[in-house]
Scaffold this active site. Structure first.
Site, PDB file in Angstrom:
ATOM      1  N   ASP A   1       0.896  -1.134   0.000  1.00 24.01           N
ATOM      2  CA  ASP A   1       0.000   0.000   0.000  1.00 24.01           C
ATOM      3  C   ASP A   1       0.940   1.191   0.000  1.00 24.01           C
ATOM      4  OD1 ASP A   1      -1.585   2.141   0.597  1.00 24.01           O
ATOM      5  OD2 ASP A   1      -2.913   1.015   1.917  1.00 24.01           O
ATOM      6  N   HIS A   2       1.114   1.809  -1.179  1.00 21.51           N
ATOM      7  CA  HIS A   2       2.222   2.755  -1.298  1.00 21.51           C
ATOM      8  C   HIS A   2       2.081   3.936  -0.356  1.00 21.51           C
ATOM      9  CE1 HIS A   2      -0.654   4.495  -4.171  1.00 21.51           C
ATOM     10  NE2 HIS A   2      -0.158   5.632  -3.740  1.00 21.51           N
TER      11      HIS A   2
ATOM     12  N   HIS B   1      -6.198   2.717   1.674  1.00 23.78           N
ATOM     13  CA  HIS B   1      -5.496   3.918   2.138  1.00 23.78           C
ATOM     14  C   HIS B   1      -6.157   4.556   3.359  1.00 23.78           C
ATOM     15  CE1 HIS B   1      -3.382   3.368  -1.471  1.00 23.78           C
ATOM     16  NE2 HIS B   1      -4.147   4.066  -2.277  1.00 23.78           N
TER      17      HIS B   1
END
Lengths: 316, 509
Positions: B200-201, B263
């Site tokens: 999950d960047h 996110h």
């Protein structure tokens, strides 16, 4: 924006800064430290450029104290650079003349950022004992650069004699990539002890001395420091182990070759880093570098006692 | 003497970076957008910063009929265009010596045998030491076949004990709880749980990691970080763009699955969790899982959720089409492009503090932030007329763009009368740091190669977030079309009503 303030006082410069902030919002408070650099006119602009480079990572107020001629009357010429002319920093150039050249701390004091760390940097010649220098005494960190002094090895000896926690020298900083590659090489199997080591570098290269000291301190084996004439930087490091040597050699900058027994030789990028890059690395840490302190105060001596110094001519 | 630890490593020696050991990164879907704009530049930037081992190799796998040098050219182009650090010929020469390309289809046994062969050759020629990470930058529907192929060709398991194989997968981790479990089974059948790295960047972003520093390194904020002082929390991720070319992926998925599930719930977890006993992966994940498992949905999903779909309108000075007019979107699509939900957290710390989450496309501007809004002072010793325009204190963590922290509080207006008005105090983490601070993918790729897992969500976290979102999705599925909102606005009216009902309003971020 560049604002010249000839024949002024530090107090007026400070007022002008507050004024600028109120009128243009140009000078913000988001600075993390004050960097004071003390230099002669010849070294000043390069040093300011390096400090600007470092300020992209560490937004700071840069106070560049430039020593002018000590003859004649006392005078302070100031210049404020903000915005596009100062990278991510605000630069205040303070040119001192006359008797004032001996009292740089008096112009620095009123311009320090409140409640922020102070780092002092001497890009070339430094005081014999940086921590006892009036500006150095105010600073958390004192950065010198033995390699840029006229007599590098003597400068390194001065550092040994006057070391206080918080001192570092860019000769040590320049070694980080070398040290990282060597440490990474020993992270790999086979996990054998290093039985001997050799560091080859320029005759007057303080970095090579420090690297030899570091290896002597950590590896507990004799380390040979070979002084190669005709080179001005680091040339190679060899670590001997039972299964064969690890050799890291930089013949053609910026590429070095890493050889390890049983593996094909590998090229690694090992460029010389600019003063700006090194300074940025220094500013990343505001606590004393104990490892540097150990190398300086004991490592160098251990290397002299247990290892030897040889000379060679660099082959090119 | 037995070898205990590397004598050259010293805890106090913080200068020494951790360089990844000999290894290779095998990218599936190497011609995709993500690989081109993020992964390859990240690999290059890492190499340029000296954080990759000399024995590093990058292997591309795709259907193209390419030679190694064609692949090299593609990497070079993408590095030139997208890398953060300046291009250095020396770094490039060294890095590109380790480039390999294997052409083939995922169903092609032959291609995977060639890949296996290539990887083995790399171990010998490049010294990658049998350590390989497989980055699946491909649609989840292909995970199954690729994982099976990796197992079949003997790539999934290390040959010796001191070697490793890792697999990296990107969101979406399924589209609901069942599919997430199924996807997980597919991967976990082949790879052990601790070899699976879910990216999950957002978690690689410096500002997100800074949330932990802000909360746990300071004495100033933690005492007020609870229901006694906090009124509510707003977590926003807004995009000003439409769906662009992602129609095929986006339609049927929608804003909530695309953004809230991963996110926003990860941000919520970091903001709301208790202090972990250490920053080890296990301790950190334990706290995140605890807080996610304490999240409670509102009883009435109609009043406390909102969804919308952008319609044509003027956004940022341009006339843009509505969602239903976008290429590849069916004109009767009920996919939401805006989603807002209220969540409560059943813990002592957060009882009675609603967390409002919202995300959307074609909103006013691109911004991601977490706003902690505080209660009003219990008593104001001023004339009521002096504080008419005083709002609530707020602490805003700006994740992107313009990373930093803003504090909002009341200040006296200059003049003789006592009048108090909101002012803001600003810390610009991004202003001057971004130029040199690493991209999220650099951090994450390096962590994969080092085998350092704290920043990667575990499957349990993924499951917990689907458990939160699934009932909402089911509720919405029965409700027909989302409410249209004009492009360039801040979402549908129902989202504003949702907060108005609680006597609150959305910040304009």
């Amino acid at each position: 924006m560049i604002i010249d303030l000839p024949s002024t006082t530090a107090g007026s410069v400070g007022k002008r800064l507050v004024d600028l902030r109120e009128k243009h919002g140009a000078v913000t408070l988001g600075r993390v430290l004050t960097l004071v650099l003390i230099a002669d006119e010849d070294d000043a602009e390069d040093a300011i450029a390096s400090a600007n480079h470092a300020s992209h990572e560490h937004p700071c107020r840069i106070l560049a104290v430039i020593r002018g001629t000590s003859r004649g009357a006392t005078r302070l010429d100031a210049q404020i650079r903000v915005g596009g002319d100062a990278g991510a920093s605000e630069v205040i150039v303070l040119r001192t003349f006359g008797p004032l050249t001996a009292h740089p701390v008096s112009v620095v004091m009123p311009l320090l950022l409140p409640d922020a760390p102070l780092v002092a940097w001497w890009p070339a010649e430094a005081p014999d004992a940086p921590a006892e220098d009036p500006v150095g005494a105010l600073a958390q960190r004192r950065i010198t650069d033995a390699a840029c002094c006229k007599r590098p090895i003597a400068a390194l000896q001065d550092r040994v004699a006057s070391y206080r926690p918080g001192d570092t020298d860019l000769a040590w900083t320049r070694l980080t990539l070398w040290r990282a590659l060597l440490a990474a090489a020993l992270d790999q199997p086979p996990y054998e002890d290093v039985t001997a080591a050799r560091v080859v570098g320029g005759t007057d290269n303080p970095s090579a001395d420090l690297l030899a000291g570091w290896l002597a301190l950590t590896l507990d084996c004799p380390v040979t420091r070979t002084k190669a004439s005709g080179v001005d930087g680091m040339l190679s490091v060899r670590l001997d182990r039972a299964s064969g040597p690890i050799v890291l050699e930089r013949q053609d900058e910026p590429v070095a070759v890493l050889s390890m027994p049983g593996r094909t030789d590998r090229q690694v990028a090992l460029p010389r880093r600019s003063a700006g890059e090194c300074l940025a690395e220094e500013l990343r840490r505001l606590e004393p570098d104990d490892v540097y302190g150990d190398v300086l105060t004991t490592g160098l001596e251990i290397q002299r006692e247990t290892g030897k110094v040889t000379r060679t001519k660099a082959r090119r | 003497m037995t070898w205990t630890a590397n004598p050259l490593r010293d805890k106090r020696d913080k200068r020494l970076p951790r360089i990844a050991g000999p290894s290779s990164l095998v990218i599936f879907g190497v011609t995709g957008d993500l690989a081109r704009t993020k992964l390859m530049p990240a690999v290059y930037d890492l190499a340029n910063r000296g954080l990759l081992p000399p024995a590093f190799s990058l292997v591309g796998f795709a259907r193209r009929d390419w030679e190694h040098q064609d692949f090299g050219k593609q990497v070079r182009d993408s590095v030139r265009e997208h890398a953060r650090t300046p291009f250095s010929e020396a770094t490039w020469r060294q890095l590109s010596a380790g480039f390999r390309f294997v052409s083939g289809d995922f169903s092609d046994d032959d291609a995977f045998d060639r890949l296996s062969q290539t990887v083995r050759e790399l171990d010998e020629q490049q010294g990658t030491g049998g350590n390989h990470a497989f980055y699946l930058s491909i649609p989840p529907s292909s995970f199954d076949v690729v994982c099976k192929q990796l197992a079949r060709s003997g790539l999934a398991e290390p040959e010796r004990e001191d070697q490793w194989r890792r697999v990296v997968i990107e969101k979406p981790f399924g589209h609901d709880l069942d599919s997430a479990r199924e996807l997980n089974n597919v991967v976990e059948r082949i790879f052990p749980a601790d070899s699976i790295f879910r990216i999950d960047h957002y978690l690689g972003k410096e500002t997100v990691q800074n949330i932990m520093a802000l909360r746990f390194a300071n004495q100033l904020f933690e005492p007020i970080w609870n229901a006694h002082y906090v009124d509510h929390v707003q977590i926003t991720m807004a995009e000003d763009i439409g769906i662009g070319s992602r129609a095929g992926y986006y339609d049927g998925i929608g804003a909530a699955r695309d953004v809230i599930q991963n996110h926003l719930l990860q941000l919520l977890a970091l903001v709301a969790m208790e202090e972990p006993v250490s920053f080890d992966a296990a301790d950190l994940r334990a706290e995140k899982e605890k807080i996610l498992s304490a999240v409670r949905l509102p009883p009435d999903l109609d009043t406390y959720t909102a969804r919308g779909q952008y319609s044509a309108g003027w956004a940022g000075g341009t006339y843009v089409p509505g969602y239903l007019d976008e290429d590849g979107i069916p004109s009767d699509s009920t996919t939401e492009t805006y989603a807002a939900i209220r969540l409560d957290i059943d813990t002592r710390r957060w009882a009675g503090v609603p967390f409002y989450l919202r995300t959307g496309k074609r909103l006013g501007r691109r911004v991601t932030e977490v706003a902690v809004v505080f209660k009003r002072a219990p008593h104001l010793p001023f004339e009521s007329t002096s504080t008419e325009v005083l709002g609530q204190n707020a602490l805003v963590i700006r994740v992107q763009p313009d990373e930093g922290v803003t504090m909002r509080f009341g200040s006296k207006v200059p003049g003789t009368a006592m009048e108090v008005r909101d002012v803001t105090m600003d810390f610009g983490y991004g202003y001057s740091f971004t130029e040199e601070s690493p991209e999220a993918y650099e951090r994450l790729v390096l962590d994969v190669l080092l085998g350092d897992p704290p920043l990667f969500p575990r499957h349990e976290e993924v499951e917990l977030s689907w458990k939160i979102l699934d009932p909402i999705e089911e509720h919405w599925a029965a409700k027909g079309s989302p409410e249209p909102y004009p492009s360039g606005s801040w979402g549908p009216a129902s989202a504003d009503d949702m907060l108005a009902r609680d006597g609150r309003s959305w910040r304009i971020p």
